[in-house]
Design a protein around this motif. Sequence first.
Motif, short mmCIF file in Angstrom:
data_model
loop_
_atom_site.label_atom_id
_atom_site.label_comp_id
_atom_site.label_asym_id
_atom_site.label_seq_id
_atom_site.Cartn_x
_atom_site.Cartn_y
_atom_site.Cartn_z
N LYS A 124 -0.56 -31.07 -7.86
CA LYS A 124 -0.48 -30.08 -6.79
C LYS A 124 0.86 -29.36 -6.82
CE LYS A 124 -3.68 -32.14 -3.46
NZ LYS A 124 -3.84 -32.67 -2.09
N LYS A 125 0.81 -28.08 -6.56
CA LYS A 125 2.04 -27.30 -6.59
C LYS A 125 2.75 -27.36 -5.24
CE LYS A 125 -0.52 -23.03 -5.65
NZ LYS A 125 -0.92 -21.71 -6.19
N LYS A 126 4.06 -27.29 -5.29
CA LYS A 126 4.85 -27.24 -4.07
C LYS A 126 4.99 -25.79 -3.64
CE LYS A 126 7.44 -31.51 -4.70
NZ LYS A 126 8.77 -32.16 -4.68
N VAL A 127 4.66 -25.53 -2.40
CA VAL A 127 4.61 -24.16 -1.88
C VAL A 127 5.65 -23.99 -0.78
CG1 VAL A 127 3.18 -22.40 -0.78
CG2 VAL A 127 2.15 -24.01 -2.42
N HIS A 128 6.41 -22.93 -0.87
CA HIS A 128 7.37 -22.56 0.18
C HIS A 128 6.68 -21.52 1.07
CE1 HIS A 128 10.91 -24.56 -1.64
NE2 HIS A 128 10.22 -24.37 -2.76
N LEU A 129 6.45 -21.89 2.31
CA LEU A 129 5.67 -21.05 3.23
C LEU A 129 6.57 -20.34 4.23
CD1 LEU A 129 2.93 -20.08 4.33
CD2 LEU A 129 2.85 -22.17 5.72
N PHE A 130 6.59 -19.00 4.14
CA PHE A 130 7.24 -18.16 5.15
C PHE A 130 6.17 -17.71 6.15
CE2 PHE A 130 9.96 -17.88 1.46
CZ PHE A 130 11.25 -17.86 1.97
N TYR A 131 6.59 -17.25 7.31
CA TYR A 131 5.62 -16.89 8.33
C TYR A 131 6.23 -15.90 9.31
CZ TYR A 131 8.37 -20.47 10.72
OH TYR A 131 9.41 -21.21 11.23
N CYS A 132 5.35 -15.12 9.95
CA CYS A 132 5.81 -14.22 11.00
C CYS A 132 5.96 -15.01 12.29
CB CYS A 132 4.83 -13.06 11.17
SG CYS A 132 3.22 -13.55 11.82
N LEU A 133 6.62 -14.42 13.26
CA LEU A 133 6.91 -15.14 14.50
C LEU A 133 5.64 -15.57 15.23
CD1 LEU A 133 9.92 -13.05 15.91
CD2 LEU A 133 9.98 -15.35 14.91
N GLU A 134 4.62 -14.73 15.22
CA GLU A 134 3.37 -15.05 15.92
C GLU A 134 2.71 -16.31 15.36
OE1 GLU A 134 0.54 -11.92 16.06
OE2 GLU A 134 1.96 -10.45 16.85
N CYS A 135 2.92 -16.54 14.07
CA CYS A 135 2.19 -17.61 13.39
C CYS A 135 2.99 -18.91 13.25
CB CYS A 135 1.79 -17.14 11.99
SG CYS A 135 0.52 -15.87 11.99
N GLU A 136 4.06 -19.05 14.01
CA GLU A 136 4.91 -20.23 13.84
C GLU A 136 4.14 -21.53 14.08
OE1 GLU A 136 9.14 -22.19 15.36
OE2 GLU A 136 8.51 -20.21 16.08
N GLU A 137 3.36 -21.59 15.14
CA GLU A 137 2.62 -22.82 15.43
C GLU A 137 1.60 -23.13 14.34
OE1 GLU A 137 -0.17 -24.84 18.93
OE2 GLU A 137 0.76 -22.88 19.26
N LEU A 138 0.87 -22.11 13.90
CA LEU A 138 -0.10 -22.31 12.82
C LEU A 138 0.61 -22.74 11.54
CD1 LEU A 138 -2.90 -22.22 11.58
CD2 LEU A 138 -2.65 -19.73 11.34
N ALA A 139 1.76 -22.14 11.24
CA ALA A 139 2.51 -22.50 10.04
C ALA A 139 2.93 -23.96 10.08
CB ALA A 139 3.74 -21.60 9.89
N ARG A 140 3.38 -24.42 11.23
CA ARG A 140 3.78 -25.83 11.36
C ARG A 140 2.58 -26.76 11.19
NH1 ARG A 140 8.93 -26.20 12.57
NH2 ARG A 140 10.01 -24.44 13.56
#
Length: 383
Positions: free
Chosen positions: A71-87
């Motif tokens: 599995k690849k390691k992914v660095h995930l950026f996100y917009c402010l609205e999506c912070e909870e979903l990103a976490r």
Amino acid sequence: RITWIHWTNKNKIFWKKKALKPFSGVHQILRIKKTFGLFFFSMSENAANNNNIFMEKNQICKEAIVSELQKKKVHLFYCLECEELARNIAAESDHITLQSINWRSFADGFPNLFINNAHQIRGQHVAFLASFSSPAVIFEQISVIYLLPRLFVASFTLVLPFFPTGSFERMEEEGDVATAFTMARIVSNIPISRGGPTSVVIYDIHALQERFYFADQVLPLFETGIPLLTKRLQQIPETEKVIVAFPDDGAWKRFHKLLDQYPTVVCTKVREGDKRIVRLKEGNPTGCHVVIVDDLVQSGGTLIECQKVLAAHGAAKVSAYVTHGVFPNSSWERFTHKNNGVEEAFAYFWITDSCPQTVKSIGNKAPFEVLSLAGSIADALQI
């Protein structure tokens, strides 16, 4: 007793037999280290006498760990609205690391943005979780999306759970602007990264033909939230006979093959004068728990009319599922259960978290339940 010892060195995998002192336990993994480490597979002497069982279980363990290592390691950026979903996405996998962006504005209102750890993501797999909830937030996110692939990343993935202009996909008369095509062109112009074209993950796009709106510079991956619904429906008591209803032929075309394990009812809209009226086209909802399925909801007028028709034809309960709960102008309020003693129209209303602002607004208000896309997105990032 026989024990397999496994270790890794960069991309190479080694296996070696080694005899160790017996210990209790039929089969266990002693230690798993994420990057460089030893993996021990052990069986007691009695179990090892059955060579077939021994080899089979060790092979299963080998395949599981090799799969995990690949599995690849992914660095995930996100917009402010999506912070909870990103976490929530990061919580689904140890291979996803959250990264941050400073979302600021100049005095004139234009964005003043800064991508943190830009040097550290060189040669890494990078993704961005976007929410194009309004035209006001699209420009700042597109500015970031266009830059990330140019930071010498190994690959870039845009996760856009809700494609917002999908319902404006065609022209009915000369002069109409099909903004779904415009949005697809904007996304199609994301720069190519060192790993090739950008992958674009979208859930339940409104019209099937919209997949052809994207140019060859990007690789669209069209996912669906329907597995979340089917999993939830399995928790419905068996005493309730569940059937699926589609509010129109378009919804039937998109989803009926994904829900073919359930009997179906199809509604249709007919024009009577200046009004469009919902009628039952086929199927029998009598005595059943009917779940209306569609890709998105705006004002909710069609769903309400469908509920009335199904109830008039004898449905015992009516629920609804949409992947994208858009609900402009707080139109979700017309579906909430009021404490007025009147039987509620919808038993359940399931949505996903593809529209973060809606999720924040509805909270835990009945009949709404949020089915999270986090696990599905985490899996999609490994494709």
